[in-house]
Design a protein around this motif. Sequence first.
Motif, PDB file in Angstrom:
ATOM      1  N   MET A 252       0.846  -1.189   0.000  1.00  0.00           N
ATOM      2  CA  MET A 252       0.000   0.000   0.000  1.00  0.00           C
ATOM      3  C   MET A 252       0.885   1.244   0.000  1.00  0.00           C
ATOM      4  SD  MET A 252      -3.144   0.944   2.572  1.00  0.00           S
ATOM      5  CE  MET A 252      -4.014  -0.552   2.072  1.00  0.00           C
ATOM      6  N   SER A 253       0.584   2.194  -0.869  1.00  0.00           N
ATOM      7  CA  SER A 253       1.423   3.375  -1.027  1.00  0.00           C
ATOM      8  C   SER A 253       1.295   4.316   0.166  1.00  0.00           C
ATOM      9  CB  SER A 253       1.037   4.125  -2.307  1.00  0.00           C
ATOM     10  OG  SER A 253       1.166   3.292  -3.434  1.00  0.00           O
ATOM     11  N   SER A 254       2.420   4.958   0.510  1.00  0.00           N
ATOM     12  CA  SER A 254       2.411   5.940   1.586  1.00  0.00           C
ATOM     13  C   SER A 254       1.926   7.281   1.051  1.00  0.00           C
ATOM     14  CB  SER A 254       3.823   6.096   2.156  1.00  0.00           C
ATOM     15  OG  SER A 254       4.684   6.674   1.172  1.00  0.00           O
ATOM     16  N   ARG A 255       1.684   8.215   1.962  1.00  0.00           N
ATOM     17  CA  ARG A 255       1.257   9.548   1.537  1.00  0.00           C
ATOM     18  C   ARG A 255       2.302  10.201   0.637  1.00  0.00           C
ATOM     19  NH1 ARG A 255      -0.280  12.715   6.908  1.00  0.00           N
ATOM     20  NH2 ARG A 255       1.138  11.202   7.823  1.00  0.00           N
ATOM     21  N   THR A 256       3.565  10.060   1.009  1.00  0.00           N
ATOM     22  CA  THR A 256       4.645  10.663   0.205  1.00  0.00           C
ATOM     23  C   THR A 256       4.674  10.084  -1.200  1.00  0.00           C
ATOM     24  OG1 THR A 256       5.977  10.981   2.216  1.00  0.00           O
ATOM     25  CG2 THR A 256       7.120  11.108   0.099  1.00  0.00           C
ATOM     26  N   ASP A 257       4.545   8.769  -1.306  1.00  0.00           N
ATOM     27  CA  ASP A 257       4.556   8.109  -2.620  1.00  0.00           C
ATOM     28  C   ASP A 257       3.336   8.524  -3.449  1.00  0.00           C
ATOM     29  OD1 ASP A 257       6.876   6.812  -1.947  1.00  0.00           O
ATOM     30  OD2 ASP A 257       5.870   4.995  -1.249  1.00  0.00           O
ATOM     31  N   LEU A 258       2.186   8.597  -2.799  1.00  0.00           N
ATOM     32  CA  LEU A 258       0.965   8.982  -3.508  1.00  0.00           C
ATOM     33  C   LEU A 258       1.059  10.400  -4.061  1.00  0.00           C
ATOM     34  CD1 LEU A 258      -1.730   7.482  -1.117  1.00  0.00           C
ATOM     35  CD2 LEU A 258      -1.348   6.804  -3.482  1.00  0.00           C
ATOM     36  N   LEU A 259       1.559  11.319  -3.250  1.00  0.00           N
ATOM     37  CA  LEU A 259       1.686  12.709  -3.702  1.00  0.00           C
ATOM     38  C   LEU A 259       2.698  12.839  -4.841  1.00  0.00           C
ATOM     39  CD1 LEU A 259       1.572  14.619  -0.286  1.00  0.00           C
ATOM     40  CD2 LEU A 259      -0.115  14.759  -2.133  1.00  0.00           C
ATOM     41  N   ALA A 260       3.796  12.094  -4.741  1.00  0.00           N
ATOM     42  CA  ALA A 260       4.806  12.135  -5.809  1.00  0.00           C
ATOM     43  C   ALA A 260       4.215  11.625  -7.121  1.00  0.00           C
ATOM     44  CB  ALA A 260       6.018  11.299  -5.400  1.00  0.00           C
ATOM     45  N   TRP A 261       3.475  10.524  -7.043  1.00  0.00           N
ATOM     46  CA  TRP A 261       2.820   9.966  -8.241  1.00  0.00           C
ATOM     47  C   TRP A 261       1.786  10.934  -8.804  1.00  0.00           C
ATOM     48  CZ3 TRP A 261      -2.504   8.573  -7.999  1.00  0.00           C
ATOM     49  CH2 TRP A 261      -3.009   8.041  -9.176  1.00  0.00           C
ATOM     50  N   LEU A 262       0.980  11.498  -7.924  1.00  0.00           N
ATOM     51  CA  LEU A 262      -0.086  12.408  -8.344  1.00  0.00           C
ATOM     52  C   LEU A 262       0.483  13.661  -9.017  1.00  0.00           C
ATOM     53  CD1 LEU A 262      -3.216  12.873  -8.117  1.00  0.00           C
ATOM     54  CD2 LEU A 262      -2.708  14.175  -6.049  1.00  0.00           C
ATOM     55  N   ASN A 263       1.493  14.253  -8.386  1.00  0.00           N
ATOM     56  CA  ASN A 263       2.089  15.481  -8.933  1.00  0.00           C
ATOM     57  C   ASN A 263       2.775  15.236 -10.274  1.00  0.00           C
ATOM     58  OD1 ASN A 263       1.282  17.159  -6.821  1.00  0.00           O
ATOM     59  ND2 ASN A 263       3.080  16.701  -5.579  1.00  0.00           N
ATOM     60  N   GLU A 264       3.399  14.078 -10.410  1.00  0.00           N
ATOM     61  CA  GLU A 264       4.068  13.760 -11.685  1.00  0.00           C
ATOM     62  C   GLU A 264       3.046  13.495 -12.787  1.00  0.00           C
ATOM     63  OE1 GLU A 264       7.302  10.583 -13.590  1.00  0.00           O
ATOM     64  OE2 GLU A 264       6.671  10.411 -11.493  1.00  0.00           O
ATOM     65  N   LEU A 265       2.008  12.745 -12.472  1.00  0.00           N
ATOM     66  CA  LEU A 265       0.996  12.398 -13.469  1.00  0.00           C
ATOM     67  C   LEU A 265       0.245  13.632 -13.951  1.00  0.00           C
ATOM     68  CD1 LEU A 265      -0.735  10.277 -15.018  1.00  0.00           C
ATOM     69  CD2 LEU A 265      -2.203  10.172 -12.989  1.00  0.00           C
ATOM     70  N   LEU A 266      -0.166  14.480 -13.013  1.00  0.00           N
ATOM     71  CA  LEU A 266      -1.037  15.608 -13.356  1.00  0.00           C
ATOM     72  C   LEU A 266      -0.289  16.927 -13.510  1.00  0.00           C
ATOM     73  CD1 LEU A 266      -4.113  14.875 -11.057  1.00  0.00           C
ATOM     74  CD2 LEU A 266      -3.592  13.989 -13.345  1.00  0.00           C
TER      75      LEU A 266
END
Length: 247
Positions: free
Chosen positions: A1-15
Amino acid sequence: MSSRTDLLAWLNELLQINYTKVEQCGSGGAYCQIMDSIYGDVPMNRVKMNAKHEYEFLANFKVLQNVFKAKRIDKPVPVEKLVKCKMQDNLEFLQWIKRFWESNYGGHGYDAVARRKGAALEPPATVAPVPTSRSTPGAAGGSRAGGRTPLGGFRSGSAQSNEQVIQLQNQVAELNGQLEGLEKERDFYFEKLREIEILVQEQIESTEESGKEESEVFKKIQKILYSTEEGFEVPEPGAQVDEEETF
């Protein structure tokens, strides 16, 4: 399960955005664009990525729910929880939507900025929820230090004090019910006006692209939509939001 840091990094890169907190996803805009990165047909012109107020968040989630319905995605969207911008609720939903993205994204290129038509993007404000605590003065009085006089100047054990507390509770419950009804009515009419605004804007843009003369009817409708009462000033973009509305 992704951590908050990983989720934000993925989200910011994608969008191609700059979110700093998971709570900011509570505006609904990021969730809409994640789905757009998968399917490419989400009506992003209806999504307010810079949403600052809860009624704008609700309009974004309406778009998201329509996407889920159109794509037959069997996942309830807990809108009432997400728009309160609480970390845990948005963390759980963001984790789910990332898993869904990983299972359905085809690996194709996605130009997030172009899909937003290059609109300037600021991270949305996280709106503080209106307190809904039903705790009563009588309950609070039970934890007071001895010697203080409760509401109305009566001792906490007196029948008259309890009667006053009950009356106040009933008044608060009635006012909360009225407020909830007014908020629902407000959101209903706002959504209708928002849809009219989008339709008018699309027609004007279509007319401009085709080189035809703009319709006076659409101009007049747009003028009515953007008119304000005398003495009312529209806040400048990026203006600070009242402290009561943010945390």
